[in-house]
Write a protein that holds these residues in place. Structure first.
Motif, PDB file in Angstrom:
ATOM      1  N   LYS A 199       0.822  -1.211   0.000  1.00 30.77           N
ATOM      2  CA  LYS A 199       0.000   0.000   0.000  1.00 30.77           C
ATOM      3  C   LYS A 199       0.855   1.260   0.000  1.00 30.77           C
ATOM      4  O   LYS A 199       0.608   2.195  -0.777  1.00 30.77           O
ATOM      5  N   ILE A 200       1.880   1.297   0.837  1.00 29.28           N
ATOM      6  CA  ILE A 200       2.722   2.494   0.918  1.00 29.28           C
ATOM      7  C   ILE A 200       3.459   2.724  -0.392  1.00 29.28           C
ATOM      8  O   ILE A 200       3.516   3.853  -0.904  1.00 29.28           O
ATOM      9  N   ILE A 201       4.024   1.675  -0.969  1.00 24.79           N
ATOM     10  CA  ILE A 201       4.783   1.825  -2.215  1.00 24.79           C
ATOM     11  C   ILE A 201       3.874   2.273  -3.355  1.00 24.79           C
ATOM     12  O   ILE A 201       4.207   3.200  -4.104  1.00 24.79           O
ATOM     13  N   SER A 202       2.727   1.644  -3.507  1.00 23.00           N
ATOM     14  CA  SER A 202       1.832   1.998  -4.611  1.00 23.00           C
ATOM     15  C   SER A 202       1.282   3.410  -4.448  1.00 23.00           C
ATOM     16  O   SER A 202       1.196   4.173  -5.432  1.00 23.00           O
ATOM     17  N   GLU A 203       0.931   3.795  -3.225  1.00 24.42           N
ATOM     18  CA  GLU A 203       0.434   5.151  -3.001  1.00 24.42           C
ATOM     19  C   GLU A 203       1.527   6.185  -3.227  1.00 24.42           C
ATOM     20  O   GLU A 203       1.275   7.266  -3.776  1.00 24.42           O
ATOM     21  N   TYR A 204       2.750   5.858  -2.826  1.00 25.97           N
ATOM     22  CA  TYR A 204       3.869   6.773  -3.041  1.00 25.97           C
ATOM     23  C   TYR A 204       4.075   6.999  -4.537  1.00 25.97           C
ATOM     24  O   TYR A 204       4.285   8.136  -4.976  1.00 25.97           O
ATOM     25  N   ILE A 205       3.998   5.937  -5.315  1.00 28.65           N
ATOM     26  CA  ILE A 205       4.162   6.071  -6.768  1.00 28.65           C
ATOM     27  C   ILE A 205       3.079   6.966  -7.343  1.00 28.65           C
ATOM     28  O   ILE A 205       3.357   7.886  -8.124  1.00 28.65           O
ATOM     29  N   LYS A 206       1.832   6.717  -6.956  1.00 30.36           N
ATOM     30  CA  LYS A 206       0.719   7.499  -7.511  1.00 30.36           C
ATOM     31  C   LYS A 206       0.798   8.970  -7.125  1.00 30.36           C
ATOM     32  O   LYS A 206       0.453   9.850  -7.923  1.00 30.36           O
ATOM     33  N   GLN A 207       1.277   9.251  -5.917  1.00 29.72           N
ATOM     34  CA  GLN A 207       1.334  10.631  -5.454  1.00 29.72           C
ATOM     35  C   GLN A 207       2.588  11.371  -5.924  1.00 29.72           C
ATOM     36  O   GLN A 207       2.580  12.603  -6.047  1.00 29.72           O
ATOM     37  N   SER A 208       3.663  10.644  -6.192  1.00 29.69           N
ATOM     38  CA  SER A 208       4.938  11.290  -6.506  1.00 29.69           C
ATOM     39  C   SER A 208       5.252  11.358  -7.996  1.00 29.69           C
ATOM     40  O   SER A 208       6.101  12.153  -8.416  1.00 29.69           O
ATOM     41  N   TYR A 209       4.586  10.524  -8.791  1.00 27.86           N
ATOM     42  CA  TYR A 209       4.892  10.513 -10.212  1.00 27.86           C
ATOM     43  C   TYR A 209       4.511  11.850 -10.860  1.00 27.86           C
ATOM     44  O   TYR A 209       3.462  12.417 -10.567  1.00 27.86           O
ATOM     45  N   ARG A 210       5.384  12.329 -11.729  1.00 27.39           N
ATOM     46  CA  ARG A 210       5.155  13.587 -12.447  1.00 27.39           C
ATOM     47  C   ARG A 210       5.407  13.398 -13.933  1.00 27.39           C
ATOM     48  O   ARG A 210       6.273  12.599 -14.331  1.00 27.39           O
ATOM     49  N   LEU A 211       4.691  14.134 -14.748  1.00 22.49           N
ATOM     50  CA  LEU A 211       4.927  14.112 -16.189  1.00 22.49           C
ATOM     51  C   LEU A 211       6.367  14.530 -16.485  1.00 22.49           C
ATOM     52  O   LEU A 211       6.909  15.417 -15.824  1.00 22.49           O
ATOM     53  N   GLY A 212       6.975  13.879 -17.453  1.00 18.93           N
ATOM     54  CA  GLY A 212       8.331  14.234 -17.834  1.00 18.93           C
ATOM     55  C   GLY A 212       9.414  13.504 -17.071  1.00 18.93           C
ATOM     56  O   GLY A 212      10.604  13.709 -17.332  1.00 18.93           O
ATOM     57  N   MET A 213       9.040  12.654 -16.130  1.00 16.91           N
ATOM     58  CA  MET A 213      10.045  11.888 -15.402  1.00 16.91           C
ATOM     59  C   MET A 213      10.798  10.957 -16.347  1.00 16.91           C
ATOM     60  O   MET A 213      10.197  10.314 -17.204  1.00 16.91           O
ATOM     61  N   ASP A 214      12.133  10.882 -16.176  1.00 15.41           N
ATOM     62  CA  ASP A 214      12.906   9.904 -16.927  1.00 15.41           C
ATOM     63  C   ASP A 214      13.244   8.727 -16.011  1.00 15.41           C
ATOM     64  O   ASP A 214      12.806   8.670 -14.853  1.00 15.41           O
TER      65      ASP A 214
END
Length: 240
Positions: A53-68
Motif C-alpha cells: 500500500k505504501i509503495i503503490s500510493e507513493y508512486i501514484k502521489q509522486s509521479y510527475r509528467l516528464g520523469m525519466d
C-alpha cells in the motif's frame, strides 16, 4: 498496455501473505507492486499489505509528467525506504509483529522501458523468444550457486531454499537492487516464489507467449499442479 494480475492462497497455506497492486498513471505509464510477507501468525500479511500500500500510493502521489528513468528510480528508492521504515517501526512496537518483513518487486513501465526494483526473492522475468530472469534473488541458495558450492538444480531442493538474506522491514535500512530493461514486444512477469518455485521456466514461457486475458489464472493453475506449496502471485505486463 495490458496488465493481468492475480494472487492465490495456494494449496497448503492457511492464509495468503502475498499482496499486489497495479495501475496506470496520468500519461499511461504503468506500475506494479508485488510483496511476499514473512512472520508468524498474521505478521506476514501485515508486512506485505503495508508495504504494498505504501509503495503503490507513493508512486501514484509522486509521479510527475516528464520523469525519466533516473527520476523513476529515485522515486522507487524513496517509496521502498518509506515502506521499510513503516514496517520496521510497526514490528518494534508490537510483540506479535516482531521480526516480520516482506520481499518486494516493483516495476514502472514508461514508453516501452521498465524500471525494476526488488528486495528479497520475488522475481521479474522478461518473456520473448526465451524467458530471461531479470532480478537476482537475495537468498542463501543464490549465494551458494554464485560461489559454485551448489548447482542451480541443487538450489531447487536445498533445505535453505526459502531463506532470504535481504527483506523489507527487518532492519532500519534496506538496500534495493535496480535495473532497466526494454520490453521490445516481450511480456514482463513479476511473481512470488509460489510461482517460480513450483513451475519450470519452459512452462512459464509457453504460458506467457500466449499472453491471453487468462494468463494469470493459467500460471496459478500451473503452480498448483506443481504442488501449490506456497501463496502464488503473478502480474504480467505487455505493451502489445
Amino acid at each position: 498496455m495490458q496488465i493481468y494480475s492475480k494472487t492465490d492462497i495456494g494449496l497448503r497455506r492457511s492464509s495468503n501473505q502475498d499482496a499486489l497492486a497495479t495501475g496506470f498513471l496520468e500519461d499511461g505509464t504503468a506500475f506494479a507492486v508485488v510483496c511476499d510477507g514473512m512472520g508468524g501468525a498474521n505478521a506476514g500479511n501485515v508486512a506485505s499489505e503495508t508495504a504494498c500500500k505504501i509503495i503503490s500510493e507513493y508512486i501514484k502521489q509522486s509521479y510527475r509528467l516528464g520523469m525519466d528513468s533516473i527520476d523513476i528510480e529515485k522515486m522507487l528508492k524513496n517509496a521502498i525506504s518509506s515502506a521499510n521504515m513503516e514496517v520496521y517501526d510497526m514490528a518494534l512496537k508490537s510483540a506479535e509483529l516482531n521480526g516480520m518483513g516482506t520481499t518486494t518487486v516493483i516495476a514502472v513501465i514508461k514508453d516501452g522501458v521498465a524500471v525494476i526494483a526488488h528486495v528479497g526473492d520475488s522475481r521479474a522475468y522478461l518473456a520473448g523468444e526465451e524467458l530471461k530472469l531479470i532480478t537476482r534473488d537475495h537468498s542463501i541458495v543464490q549465494s551458494l550457486v554464485e560461489s559454485g558450492k551448489i548447482t542451480p538444480e541443487d538450489a531447487k531442493v536445498h533445505p535453505k531454499k526459502n531463506i532470504i538474506t535481504r527483506a523489507l522491514g527487518t532492519e532500519e535500512n534496506v538496500v534495493a537492487d535496480f535495473c532497466e530493461i526494454k520490453l521490445e514486444n516481450g511480456v514482463l512477469l513479476l511473481c512470488t516464489d509460489g510461482l517460480s518455485g513450483y513451475v519450470e521456466e519452459k512452462d512459464i514461457l509457453d504460458c506467457l507467449k500466449k499472453n491471453t486475458d487468462t494468463v494469470a489464472d493459467e500460471l496459478i493453475d500451473l503452480a498448483k499442479v506443481g504442488g501449490g506449496g506456497d501463496n502464488i502471485t503473478v502480474v504480467t505486463i505487455s505493451d502489445k
